[in-house]
Design a protein around this motif. Structure first.
Motif, PDB file in Angstrom:
ATOM      1  N   GLU A 109      -1.651  -5.176   5.906  1.00  8.88           N
ATOM      2  CA  GLU A 109      -1.401  -4.407   7.339  1.00  8.88           C
ATOM      3  C   GLU A 109      -0.643  -5.347   8.619  1.00  8.88           C
ATOM      4  O   GLU A 109      -1.614  -6.477   8.287  1.00  8.88           O
ATOM      5  N   THR A 110      -0.989  -4.620   9.229  1.00  9.88           N
ATOM      6  CA  THR A 110      -0.130  -5.432  10.581  1.00  9.88           C
ATOM      7  C   THR A 110      -1.040  -5.235  12.085  1.00  9.88           C
ATOM      8  O   THR A 110      -1.802  -4.169  11.773  1.00  9.88           O
ATOM      9  N   THR A 122       2.491  -1.734   8.065  1.00  9.00           N
ATOM     10  CA  THR A 122       2.128  -1.913   6.856  1.00  9.00           C
ATOM     11  C   THR A 122       3.205  -3.505   7.321  1.00  9.00           C
ATOM     12  O   THR A 122       4.467  -2.670   7.161  1.00  9.00           O
ATOM     13  N   ARG A 123       3.789  -4.133   6.221  1.00 13.97           N
ATOM     14  CA  ARG A 123       4.703  -4.594   5.796  1.00 13.97           C
ATOM     15  C   ARG A 123       4.539  -6.328   4.383  1.00 13.97           C
ATOM     16  O   ARG A 123       3.779  -5.548   4.351  1.00 13.97           O
ATOM     17  N   ASP A 129       1.236 -15.504   3.473  1.00 13.54           N
ATOM     18  CA  ASP A 129       0.190 -14.653   3.012  1.00 13.54           C
ATOM     19  C   ASP A 129      -0.846 -14.384   2.137  1.00 13.54           C
ATOM     20  O   ASP A 129      -0.470 -15.427   1.184  1.00 13.54           O
TER      21      ASP A 129
END
Length: 280
Positions: A109-110, A122-123, A129
């Protein structure tokens, strides 16, 4: 004046310690501890011959990658691995390109909101990450697991005594409650939603057996995915997540021992050379 006072203070401490020891021994004899189901039926972890055991031990990269696959396909549904980034997986033998591919399989999620749906955007994850958690927060985690909170597994092998063996034993230790336990402790019957496992502290845990059948995970290297093998592999992987520098620690320890040995020999030879002609 100071010395007598110090002596008396020390004597007082010794007296208190002896009194406490004596009082505890008397209390133990008069009222011995009541046996409990946990004390009587809890078992110590099985001993497993992992490749990283001992001062010369090294990780088996193939086993670590199989263990990550077990985590990804089975454990990741409930348990987070919040201290591990995707690029850390290069430490178990994956290339930079492979870690990018693995990261892209997870969505993260961003801070932004999707303008069309109002949902968090999301990405695809990138190697920098951390591996995303399966639940957004503790409340969601408990709601999805009948009130139980699945622990993060990043340091589980260090957080539990004899961690590598503990993880393996727990995964392979599910069984029916012994009739002898129910005979001695009728109130210890495993409740609804719990599962008996003698390697768990209180013998019953909310996690259902995660590895239940052969072939639950398909290994690309041809290793037969038995429950025993998958349990060993994921236990090895979780040992690596807790101690990724274990091999460096082993090699550093051996180098220090070698240095101390050489230093001791040289010191002894210097001593003999200096005092050789001296009379005692």
């Amino acid at each position: 004046m100071v010395r007598p006072i110090g002596f008396l203070v020390g004597l007082g401490f010794v007296g208190v310690l002896l009194w406490s020891l004596l009082w505890g021994a008397v209390a133990y004899v008069k009222e011995p501890p009541v046996p409990t189901a946990e004390h009587e039926f809890h078992e110590h972890p099985k001993k497993v011959d992992f490749s990283f055991n001992g001062p010369l031990g090294k990780f088996d990269r193939g086993q670590l990658q199989r263990g990550f696959q077990v985590y990804k396909e089975v454990c990741a549904a409930c348990h987070s691995l919040r201290l591990v980034t995707f690029r850390d997986l290069q430490g178990i033998g994956y290339t930079e390109g492979q870690t990018k591919t693995l990261a892209s399989e997870w969505a993260v999620e961003t801070p932004t909101i999707n303008e069309e749906t109002g949902e968090p955007a999301t990405r695809k994850s990138i190697p920098a990450d951390r591996i995303p958690a399966p639940f957004a927060n503790e409340i969601a985690a408990r709601a999805g697991n009948a009130g139980a909170l699945p622990p993060d597994l990043s340091l589980i092998a260090k957080a539990r005594h004899d961690g590598s063996n503990y993880v393996y034993s727990l995964l392979t230790g599910y069984q029916n409650q012994p009739a002898e336990l129910l005979k001695q402790f009728p109130d210890s019957k495993t409740g609804a939603g719990l599962h008996y496992n003698p390697y768990f502290a209180n013998l019953n845990l909310a996690m259902a057996p995660p590895l239940t059948s052969e072939g639950q995970v398909s290994y690309s290297d041809g290793t037969k995915p038995t429950v025993d093998q998958m349990s060993k592999d994921v236990a090895a992987f979780l040992t690596w997540t807790a101690e990724p520098k274990l091999e460096n620690r082993h090699s550093t320890g051996l180098a220090v021992l070698a240095f101390l040995l050489i230093f001791t020999v040289l010191t002894y030879m210097a001593y003999q050379n200096i005092w050789r002609d001296k009379k005692h």
